[in-house]
Design an enzyme around this catalytic site. Structure first.
Site: not given
Length: 211
Positions: A56, A149, A160, A183
């Site tokens: 990436r 993203r 995903r 998180n």
């Protein structure tokens, strides 16, 4: 036979107890890892995984991943050079024995960032790491993070999310992980991560100070 050989090899590895960090893409593992490595650069070493996917933007070969061809990676797996390997979204990922040994040889705590399939594979060895799960607050929050993203096609994103849903359920199984961290707030999650690793951190610091 293969796993028995692994068990002998891994139990013979010298160095601090490794840490397995797992959780779905978008849960914040990479961000937490970077903070940990910045604060404790003389304590932790990152096990650099191999992958057959393309880099990436900003990723460096040998630092973020070892980017290799499918043929080269399959040959390494066939030769018994990997602790664990898995296929995800059409790409192969894996942790080599050499990557873990390179970190442990420096008397650093080796961090392995792997998926649930890899966790299950490592549980069949004698590596005896500390297993830590990093999870998002919800699948909706995770979807928002992944969309933000802008690195995934819609098809890849949906894959995903499907895998993440399974991952989040499996992570709740008793005995799968030593520590579970949700998180929701980065600083709170980082504090929990440091607390979970404090004992191992202090051991490495003492050894390094006396050497």
């Amino acid at each position: 036979m293969f796993m028995r050989y692994f068990s002998r090899l891994l139990s013979a590895m010298a160095g601090p107890r490794p840490v397995v960090l797992s959780g779905p893409s978008g849960a914040g593992k990479s961000t937490l890892l970077k903070k940990l490595m910045q604060e404790y650069d003389s304590v932790f070493g990152f096990s650099v995984s191999h992958t057959t996917r393309n880099p990436r933007p900003g990723e460096q070969d040998g630092k973020d991943y070892h980017f290799v061809t499918r043929e080269a990676m399959q040959a390494g797996i066939d030769n018994g050079e990997f602790i664990e390997s898995a296929e995800f979204s059409g790409n192969m990922y894996g942790t080599s024995k050499a990557a873990v040994q390179a970190v442990q040889a420096k008397n650093l705590i080796c961090i392995l960032d792997i998926d649930m399939q890899g966790v299950k594979n490592i549980k069949r060895t004698d590596l005896n790491p500390l297993y830590i799960s990093i999870q998002p607050p919800s699948i909706d929050v995770l979807e928002n993070r992944l969309r933000h993203r802008k690195t995934e096609s819609e098809e890849s994103l949906q894959r995903r999310l499907q895998i993440a849903t399974v991952d989040m359920e499996l992570s709740k199984e008793p005995g799968m992980f030593d520590v579970q961290i949700v998180n929701d707030n980065l600083e709170v999650a980082y504090g929990q991560l440091k607390h979970a690793l404090l004992e191992e951190i202090n051991v490495v610091k003492k050894v390094n100070m006396s050497s």
